[in-house]
Design a protein around this motif. Structure first.
Motif, short mmCIF file in Angstrom:
data_model
loop_
_atom_site.label_atom_id
_atom_site.label_comp_id
_atom_site.label_asym_id
_atom_site.label_seq_id
_atom_site.Cartn_x
_atom_site.Cartn_y
_atom_site.Cartn_z
N LYS A 36 54.68 53.63 45.37
CA LYS A 36 55.30 54.10 46.96
C LYS A 36 54.52 53.66 47.71
N ARG A 37 53.27 53.86 47.94
CA ARG A 37 52.14 53.94 49.93
C ARG A 37 52.07 52.29 49.58
N LEU A 38 51.83 51.70 48.24
CA LEU A 38 52.00 50.67 48.31
C LEU A 38 52.87 49.79 48.87
N GLY A 39 54.37 50.11 49.01
CA GLY A 39 55.72 49.16 49.57
C GLY A 39 55.84 49.07 48.27
N TRP A 40 56.13 50.17 46.69
CA TRP A 40 56.97 49.23 46.10
C TRP A 40 57.63 50.48 45.86
N GLU A 41 59.31 50.13 45.60
CA GLU A 41 60.71 51.29 45.44
C GLU A 41 60.52 52.09 44.12
#
Length: 70
Positions: A36-41
């Motif tokens: 999530k911190r890498l931008g994935w849902e």
């Protein structure tokens, strides 16, 4: 815009990368949080995680931690 299959493949590769770089197995919560911190849902991360477990590319340990099978 990537298709769902392409996006799932990208998330799977990101999961494998995170687990390979981790010095120790990770809990599913830690793994989801890292992605999530890498931008994935969260939903696609969880789906990809289970696909990888099913294909035996990542292991679920007896204490419910995740690690790369490679």
């Amino acid at each position: 815009m990537p298709t769902r299959a392409e996006e799932l493949n990208q998330v799977e590769q990101a999961i494998l990368g995170v687990l390979r770089e981790s010095p120790a197995p990770m809990s599913p919560y830690e793994l989801v949080d890292a992605l999530k911190r890498l931008g994935w849902e969260e939903g696609i991360v969880r789906a990809a995680m289970w696909y990888l477990i099913d294909r035996e590319e990542i292991d679920l340990t007896v204490d419910r931690q995740l690690r790369s099978a490679a």
